[in-house]
Design a protein around this motif. Structure first.
Motif, PDB file in Angstrom:
ATOM      1  N   VAL A 122       0.888  -1.164   0.000  1.00 53.98           N
ATOM      2  CA  VAL A 122       0.000   0.000   0.000  1.00 53.98           C
ATOM      3  C   VAL A 122       0.923   1.210   0.000  1.00 53.98           C
ATOM      4  CG1 VAL A 122      -1.708   1.328   1.310  1.00 53.98           C
ATOM      5  CG2 VAL A 122      -1.881  -1.166   1.201  1.00 53.98           C
ATOM      6  N   ASP A 123       0.817   2.046  -1.044  1.00 54.62           N
ATOM      7  CA  ASP A 123       1.769   3.156  -1.201  1.00 54.62           C
ATOM      8  C   ASP A 123       1.279   4.493  -0.643  1.00 54.62           C
ATOM      9  OD1 ASP A 123       0.061   4.348  -3.087  1.00 54.62           O
ATOM     10  OD2 ASP A 123       1.226   3.649  -4.794  1.00 54.62           O
ATOM     11  N   HIS A 145      -1.191  -4.816  -4.984  1.00 53.63           N
ATOM     12  CA  HIS A 145      -0.406  -3.590  -4.838  1.00 53.63           C
ATOM     13  C   HIS A 145      -1.343  -2.405  -5.029  1.00 53.63           C
ATOM     14  CE1 HIS A 145       2.978  -6.237  -4.693  1.00 53.63           C
ATOM     15  NE2 HIS A 145       2.472  -6.838  -5.744  1.00 53.63           N
ATOM     16  N   TYR A 146      -1.662  -1.754  -3.907  1.00 55.83           N
ATOM     17  CA  TYR A 146      -2.707  -0.751  -3.872  1.00 55.83           C
ATOM     18  C   TYR A 146      -2.157   0.630  -3.536  1.00 55.83           C
ATOM     19  CZ  TYR A 146      -5.467  -4.974  -3.798  1.00 55.83           C
ATOM     20  OH  TYR A 146      -6.009  -6.193  -4.113  1.00 55.83           O
ATOM     21  N   GLY A 147      -2.902   1.644  -3.964  1.00 55.85           N
ATOM     22  CA  GLY A 147      -2.531   3.011  -3.655  1.00 55.85           C
ATOM     23  C   GLY A 147      -2.808   3.936  -4.809  1.00 55.85           C
ATOM     24  N   ILE A 148      -1.994   5.008  -4.900  1.00 59.99           N
ATOM     25  CA  ILE A 148      -2.241   6.047  -5.901  1.00 59.99           C
ATOM     26  C   ILE A 148      -1.076   6.258  -6.855  1.00 59.99           C
ATOM     27  CG2 ILE A 148      -3.918   7.255  -4.461  1.00 59.99           C
ATOM     28  CD1 ILE A 148      -1.669   9.206  -3.669  1.00 59.99           C
ATOM     29  N   THR A 153      -0.613  -1.285  -9.056  1.00 61.64           N
ATOM     30  CA  THR A 153      -1.169  -1.902 -10.255  1.00 61.64           C
ATOM     31  C   THR A 153      -2.549  -2.519 -10.056  1.00 61.64           C
ATOM     32  OG1 THR A 153       0.040  -3.940  -9.736  1.00 61.64           O
ATOM     33  CG2 THR A 153       1.107  -2.368 -11.240  1.00 61.64           C
ATOM     34  N   ASP A 154      -3.011  -2.624  -8.814  1.00 60.75           N
ATOM     35  CA  ASP A 154      -4.293  -3.269  -8.558  1.00 60.75           C
ATOM     36  C   ASP A 154      -5.381  -2.302  -8.101  1.00 60.75           C
ATOM     37  OD1 ASP A 154      -3.450  -5.985  -9.147  1.00 60.75           O
ATOM     38  OD2 ASP A 154      -2.192  -5.792  -7.368  1.00 60.75           O
ATOM     39  N   GLY A 155      -5.122  -1.014  -8.191  1.00 58.51           N
ATOM     40  CA  GLY A 155      -6.126  -0.021  -7.841  1.00 58.51           C
ATOM     41  C   GLY A 155      -5.853   0.624  -6.497  1.00 58.51           C
ATOM     42  N   VAL A 156      -6.847   1.377  -6.035  1.00 59.55           N
ATOM     43  CA  VAL A 156      -6.702   2.124  -4.786  1.00 59.55           C
ATOM     44  C   VAL A 156      -6.853   1.191  -3.577  1.00 59.55           C
ATOM     45  CG1 VAL A 156      -7.695   3.961  -3.369  1.00 59.55           C
ATOM     46  CG2 VAL A 156      -7.467   4.264  -5.829  1.00 59.55           C
ATOM     47  N   ALA A 157      -7.762   0.206  -3.673  1.00 59.74           N
ATOM     48  CA  ALA A 157      -8.012  -0.728  -2.574  1.00 59.74           C
ATOM     49  C   ALA A 157      -8.505  -2.050  -3.144  1.00 59.74           C
ATOM     50  CB  ALA A 157      -9.033  -0.140  -1.612  1.00 59.74           C
TER      51      ALA A 157
END
Length: 166
Positions: A122-123, A145-148, A153-157
């Protein structure tokens, strides 16, 4: 001796890190942590006795620019990196959710390192959306792999299943 066989020339502590990570996850007796905690841990609360059901990895160490290091500093950086990577491998070897976190101001290379170590990331853990993503993955949501940032690569959540209305 507890440390025998972990590093041949003081440069690769990956096996030691892996063993330490496995001790954290399994709980119970932790002979390596007991022996090394005064050297490795800056601050700690609680014990390692219960088995854990999830883990959050936070890197507080950033390797210095390798091109600006002398040989001794480069060996120290290599040893620290191998210990940290081994620790994450050890924690990640268990069948539990493991999430590496970074803030929005930390470099993307950090979350790419988590990906390389085979754990979710989570970035943007410094934002409400990032904390929600972290909670979802730890609660058994879809690893990824979530974040902004571009590394997300997998979206925000993680996707959330909706319950039928009632």
């Amino acid at each position: 001796e507890v440390l025998a066989g972990f590093a041949d020339d003081g440069e690769d502590f990956g096996d030691l890190g892996r063993e330490l990570g496995e001790e954290v996850v399994v709980g119970g007796d932790t002979p390596l942590w007991t022996t090394l905690s005064s050297e490795l841990v800056q601050e700690r609360a609680g014990s390692f006795s219960p088995e854990v059901d999830g883990a959050v990895v936070v890197y507080s160490w950033t390797p210095p620019d390798e091109e600006e290091q002398d040989d001794a500093a480069a060996r120290e950086t290599s040893a620290t990196r191998s210990l940290a990577e081994g620790l994450v491998r050890g924690v990640g070897s268990a069948d539990i959710p493991v999430v590496g976190v970074a803030t929005t101001v930390q470099p993307t290379a950090l979350t790419e390192a988590y990906r390389g170590e085979g754990i979710s990331s989570v970035d943007n853990v410094d934002t409400p959306a990032g904390r929600v993503a972290l909670a979802f993955v730890l609660a058994g949501g879809e690893p990824g792999h979530y974040g902004i940032k571009d590394s997300a690569t997998d979206g925000v959540a993680p996707p959330v299943e909706t319950l039928p209305g009632g």
